[in-house]
Scaffold this active site. Structure first.
Site, mmCIF file in Angstrom:
data_model
loop_
_atom_site.group_PDB
_atom_site.id
_atom_site.type_symbol
_atom_site.label_atom_id
_atom_site.label_comp_id
_atom_site.label_asym_id
_atom_site.label_seq_id
_atom_site.Cartn_x
_atom_site.Cartn_y
_atom_site.Cartn_z
ATOM 1 N N SER A 57 19.806 38.631 31.810
ATOM 2 C CA SER A 57 19.935 37.323 31.164
ATOM 3 C C SER A 57 20.588 37.546 29.811
ATOM 4 O O SER A 57 20.358 38.571 29.169
ATOM 5 C CB SER A 57 18.576 36.661 30.939
ATOM 6 O OG SER A 57 18.081 36.100 32.109
ATOM 7 N N GLU A 64 31.266 26.697 18.926
ATOM 8 C CA GLU A 64 31.323 25.456 19.688
ATOM 9 C C GLU A 64 30.053 25.208 20.509
ATOM 10 O O GLU A 64 29.923 24.189 21.143
ATOM 11 C CB GLU A 64 32.544 25.479 20.623
ATOM 12 C CG GLU A 64 33.863 25.649 19.912
ATOM 13 C CD GLU A 64 34.219 27.104 19.552
ATOM 14 O OE1 GLU A 64 35.255 27.299 18.901
ATOM 15 O OE2 GLU A 64 33.474 28.040 19.930
ATOM 16 N N SER A 65 29.097 26.132 20.543
ATOM 17 C CA SER A 65 27.768 26.049 21.150
ATOM 18 C C SER A 65 27.391 27.370 21.818
ATOM 19 O O SER A 65 27.125 28.329 21.124
ATOM 20 C CB SER A 65 27.610 24.873 22.105
ATOM 21 O OG SER A 65 26.226 24.609 22.275
ATOM 22 N N HIS A 70 22.313 34.181 33.915
ATOM 23 C CA HIS A 70 21.196 34.902 34.520
ATOM 24 C C HIS A 70 21.672 35.382 35.880
ATOM 25 O O HIS A 70 22.290 34.622 36.626
ATOM 26 C CB HIS A 70 19.938 34.054 34.670
ATOM 27 C CG HIS A 70 18.788 34.885 35.153
ATOM 28 N ND1 HIS A 70 18.107 35.751 34.307
ATOM 29 C CD2 HIS A 70 18.258 35.060 36.375
ATOM 30 C CE1 HIS A 70 17.180 36.393 35.016
ATOM 31 N NE2 HIS A 70 17.257 35.991 36.271
ATOM 32 N N CYS A 85 30.571 21.709 22.355
ATOM 33 C CA CYS A 85 30.809 20.451 21.657
ATOM 34 C C CYS A 85 32.171 20.532 20.967
ATOM 35 O O CYS A 85 32.498 19.726 20.128
ATOM 36 C CB CYS A 85 29.696 20.156 20.651
ATOM 37 S SG CYS A 85 29.427 21.487 19.481
#
Length: 122
Positions: A57, A64-65, A70, A85
């Protein structure tokens, strides 16, 4: 990106991947970083974890985020999220990951996040 939503959340299901790649935390981290770069995202940092006996993971935090993954090597499967975003080329990153994970097929689901019908003012 549409002005009607704060962000895009793209869910990618990679099937029939190379199990050895999905078990390798270093390969997964490098693949996710390459996908972020290919998407023209601005990388802040990354963190990845190897599970015992297998599976990885991790997250690549971008201006931008974020991008997350996983893996389930025992099923030759990886779940990846691109949340942005900003104006980045997620499709380029998605295609590169398909190649790097040696996925034989994949599905993409796109959602708009933070959709507001109208602004409420006091």
């Amino acid at each position: 990106m549409s002005s009607e939503a704060l962000g895009r959340h793209i869910l990618v299901e990679y099937y029939d991947c190379n199990e050895d790649i999905l078990k390798d935390v270093d390969k997964i981290e490098q693949s996710m970083i390459k996908a972020a770069k290919k998407s023209n995202a601005t990388i802040i940092e990354s963190v990845f974890h190897q599970f015992n006996p297998w599976g990885v993971s991790g997250a690549v935090i971008i201006s931008e985020s974020h991008l997350t993954i996983h893996t389930w090597p025992e099923y030759s499967y990886a779940a990846v999220d691109f949340f942005t975003c900003g104006d980045i080329d997620c499709d380029a990153g998605i295609d590169l990951l398909k190649k790097l994970l040696e996925s034989k097929n994949y599905e993409v689901k796109k959602l708009l996040r933070g959709q507001f019908k109208s602004k409420i003012s006091d």
